[in-house]
Design a protein around this motif. Structure first.
Motif, PDB file in Angstrom:
ATOM      1  N   MET A  64      -2.228   4.900   5.554  1.00 30.82           N
ATOM      2  CA  MET A  64      -1.341   5.373   4.490  1.00 30.82           C
ATOM      3  C   MET A  64      -0.744   6.734   4.838  1.00 30.82           C
ATOM      4  O   MET A  64       0.443   6.976   4.634  1.00 30.82           O
ATOM      5  CB  MET A  64      -2.082   5.476   3.157  1.00 30.82           C
ATOM      6  N   THR A  75      -5.031   4.594  -3.621  1.00 31.44           N
ATOM      7  CA  THR A  75      -4.597   3.406  -2.879  1.00 31.44           C
ATOM      8  C   THR A  75      -5.779   2.766  -2.163  1.00 31.44           C
ATOM      9  O   THR A  75      -5.974   1.551  -2.232  1.00 31.44           O
ATOM     10  CB  THR A  75      -3.513   3.785  -1.851  1.00 31.44           C
ATOM     11  N   ASN A 109       0.821  -1.210   0.000  1.00 30.86           N
ATOM     12  CA  ASN A 109       0.000   0.000   0.000  1.00 30.86           C
ATOM     13  C   ASN A 109       0.854   1.259   0.000  1.00 30.86           C
ATOM     14  O   ASN A 109       0.543   2.224  -0.697  1.00 30.86           O
ATOM     15  CB  ASN A 109      -0.931   0.023   1.214  1.00 30.86           C
ATOM     16  N   SER A 113      -3.399   8.686  -1.550  1.00 36.27           N
ATOM     17  CA  SER A 113      -4.176   7.926  -0.566  1.00 36.27           C
ATOM     18  C   SER A 113      -5.506   7.409  -1.096  1.00 36.27           C
ATOM     19  O   SER A 113      -5.892   6.282  -0.814  1.00 36.27           O
ATOM     20  CB  SER A 113      -4.453   8.799   0.660  1.00 36.27           C
ATOM     21  N   ASN A 138       0.852   4.168  -2.697  1.00 34.75           N
ATOM     22  CA  ASN A 138       0.586   5.516  -2.207  1.00 34.75           C
ATOM     23  C   ASN A 138       1.665   6.511  -2.658  1.00 34.75           C
ATOM     24  O   ASN A 138       1.376   7.675  -2.903  1.00 34.75           O
ATOM     25  CB  ASN A 138       0.477   5.495  -0.684  1.00 34.75           C
TER      26      ASN A 138
END
Length: 165
Positions: free
Chosen positions: A83, A34, A22, A31, A26
């Motif tokens: 994230m 993702t 992730n 964000s 990102n």
């Protein structure tokens, strides 16, 4: 019990692996992209495996509280906050804080019997356990600061030597 330990261990390793993936997405996409990819692909994988394993029974849900349907919305918050936390704090420290927070709130909700959980009495041992974990977070963060300070001092010494020579 051994099967439960095994599944919990595997889940922890998968969460760690997912966070690495992730954070790489990102870095390139942001964000919200993702989050969309994580939850969208998770939905497709869950739907496919659910249909393979349960067939039409996948959609038979009995007597579920209405608030349980909002779990996916909570997942959006989890992914977005994680994230951003990783971006601002780094992966190890962010995950450490997430795990500590997760344990603390699970203990709170268990102790209060919230969200349909069976109330578990809060004990001194549990409180000490949470304090030990929080102490570990402090030790981790303080040792990280010392490493950064030592690295900066070495860099200053190297630069000073270059200037002098």
């Amino acid at each position: 019990m051994i099967a439960g330990l095994f599944f919990a261990f595997i889940a922890g390793s998968l969460v760690g692996l997912q966070n690495i993936f992730n954070s790489k997405v990102n870095e390139h996409a942001g964000s919200w992209v993702t989050t969309t990819l994580v939850l969208g692909l998770g939905f497709l994988a869950s739907l496919t495996l659910g249909l393979i394993n349960d067939g039409r029974n996948l959609f038979i849900i009995h007597n579920m509280q209405i608030w349980c349907w909002f779990s996916g919305l909570i997942g959006v918050g989890v992914v977005v906050c994680l994230m951003n936390g990783i971006k601002l704090l780094g992966p190890t420290f962010a995950i450490l804080l997430v795990m500590t927070s997760q344990l603390g709130f699970a203990l709170l909700w268990d102790s209060l019997g919230w969200f349909g959980l069976v109330e578990v009495p809060f004990t001194l041992k549990q409180f000490i356990g949470v304090l030990v974990i929080m102490s570990g977070v402090l030790v981790f963060k303080l040792s990280e600061r010392q490493k950064i300070t030592r690295s900066k001092n070495r860099l200053i010494v190297k630069r000073s030597k270059k200037i002098i020579s």
